[in-house]
Design a protein around this motif. Structure first.
Motif: not given
Length: 490
Positions: A109-125
């Motif tokens: 839905r966001l147009g990213y890979s699952a790994r990218q989303i995982e990395r971004q959420l881990l970094a911020e949250l």
């Protein structure tokens, strides 16, 4: 904010509820995490550590405080005020997308890979999408355990757990109580009586909240059959992933009382998310009002009724259709046009408690409508049918994951979509806090009375100082006119 230790300590020591949901305090000695306003005596500073989410606390091995119940804090206002991928991901997780579609569905839905989303959420949250969804499932489970008589096995699957064993383990780990113990404790607390099949709960918010413009607007624009104001509550039907439901929302001191009736309890997470979004309950009114008060022409409006929220919608596609129907006509005429669509194309529902008769028709249901039967000017028929076709085939999406800039461009490319319609959708359907309506008649009247620039271009330039909260400035400017949208119905 959780990285600003000094500010977090001050908030905890002053028990400042404004910061509930912004960060969480974990106590190293007790292994408990709390909201900043927890009523217990604050721990020593050396024993505090701070996390950006309840999921991060749980992942680090802390359990929720039984006094302040941090899992029920208002959501962070950041996720509704930002349009980046992390904020869009959080809105989707809150809407239950991970439970229904998994992490690959979220990423797609966001147009990213699952790994990218995982990395971004881990970094911020400090937690990935699975941990964030797990924390939400635990909260949903607790609500069902404490407010319904559903068997615990049914609660497990309704909350989104894949097995009863996982449900039991998660609840015990997060709350340090078994599901049975949670239900026993809840039975000792008096709850408002609810009809069978009705889930009664409280929706928290950050104070102040001005219910006048929020519920006044929703009641004044209510589509007959889909929405109504009855006995001091705004009621409406909901189209949900597994079925449908009705909700009654009543403003109370410190919370919104919600009464949900669902055909499938698995829709509880989505229903709560939609109701919070509709009422803009995760906003930070202090930050908004402080910014707008810096303008001497707006300050008296803010002081007269602080805490105004932006009345939104439970479904972006629904609001877009209603925005087209409301082009260049009165509120009453827009309601009449929408009611005709509902009667002809909406799915009927039963409502033993009132006058709700239909779900608002989906774009798919409207895709086959005969434009010649619409009591609208020919150009507006074209606008409506083009919009419905784009929504039905998926080329236009208006949801929590929508990129605001892209949606504006796509809407502007449709025939009949001018700045007023586009910005109305951006404000109420997409939730952009900086959407602005300089061509709106009510805004132009307010500008004239207050001594603000009269032309849209000049007013837009003058409103630059209100950014990023121009959608909230709109709510205050509308109060200059004595209109029903500004007052709770009698």
């Amino acid at each position: 904010m959780h990285t600003d230790t000094e500010a977090c300590v001050r908030a905890v020591q002053s028990k400042d509820a404004r910061f509930d949901g912004w960060f969480f305090t974990a106590v190293l000695t007790t292994r408990i995490y709390c909201r900043p306003s927890c009523p217990v005596v604050p721990p020593k500073v050396r024993n505090m550590t701070f996390y950006p989410s309840a999921a991060a606390c749980q992942q680090a091995g802390f359990r929720a405080c039984k006094r302040c119940r941090p899992d029920t804090s208002p959501g962070s206002p950041e996720w509704n005020a930002r349009a980046d991928s992390v904020a869009r991901a959080m809105r989707l997780i809150r809407d239950g997308v991970v439970d229904r579609e998994g992490v690959p569905g979220l990423a797609a839905r966001l147009g990213y890979s699952a790994r990218q989303i995982e990395r971004q959420l881990l970094a911020e949250l400090g937690a990935g999408p699975l941990a964030l969804a797990r924390a939400q499932r635990a909260q949903t489970a607790r609500l069902l355990i404490e407010t319904t008589a559903l068997p615990l096995a049914e609660v497990a699957f309704a909350a989104g757990f894949s097995s009863v064993r996982t449900f039991n383990e998660t609840v015990r780990e997060v709350f340090a109580l078994t599901p049975g113990e949670l239900r026993t404790r809840a039975a000792r607390r008096p709850l408002a009586p609810a009809a069978p099949g009705v889930i009664a709960l409280r929706l928290p918010y950050r104070t102040p909240l001005n219910p006048g413009n929020l519920f006044g607007h929703l009641a004044a624009t209510a589509v007959p059959g889909v929405e109504e104001w009855r006995d001091g509550a705004y009621r409406r039907t909901l189209t949900l992933p597994y079925g449908h439901g009705t909700v009654a929302l009543t403003p109370r001191p410190g919370h919104i009382a919600a009464r949900l009736s669902l055909t499938d309890p698995r829709d509880l997470t989505r229903a709560i998310s939609r109701c919070r979004w509709l009422l803009d309950l995760d906003a930070d009114p202090v930050a908004v009002d402080d910014r707008l008060r810096t303008d001497p022409l707006l300050a008296p409006l803010v002081d007269a009724g602080p805490g105004r929220r932006v009345p939104r919608t439970v479904d972006g596609a629904e609001f877009a259709v209603r925005a087209v129907l409301g082009q260049q006509v009165s509120t009453a005429a827009a309601r009449t046009h929408a009611a005709r669509l509902v009667t002809a194309h909406g799915e009927p529902v039963d409502d033993p408690e009132g006058g709700l008769t239909h779900l608002f028709p989906t774009p798919e249901a409207l895709a086959g409508l005969d434009p010649e039967k619409l009591a609208l000017p020919r150009t507006r028929r074209t606008t409506l049918t083009t919009l419905v076709a784009a929504l039905a085939d998926g080329t236009l999406r208006l949801g929590p994951d929508t990129d605001w800039a892209r949606a504006r461009a796509e809407l502007s490319a449709l025939p009949g979509f001018g700045p007023w319609t586009v910005e109305s959708i951006a404000m109420r359907a997409l939730g952009d806090p900086d959407a602005f309506l300089p061509t709106d008649l009510g805004i132009r009247r307010a500008a004239e009375r207050l001594g603000l620039p009269a032309t849209p271009a000049a007013l837009t330039a003058r409103a630059a100082d209100w950014r990023p909260w121009r959608a909230y400035a709109v709510q205050y400017l509308w109060t200059v006119d004595d209109h029903p949208i500004n007052h709770l119905p009698a």
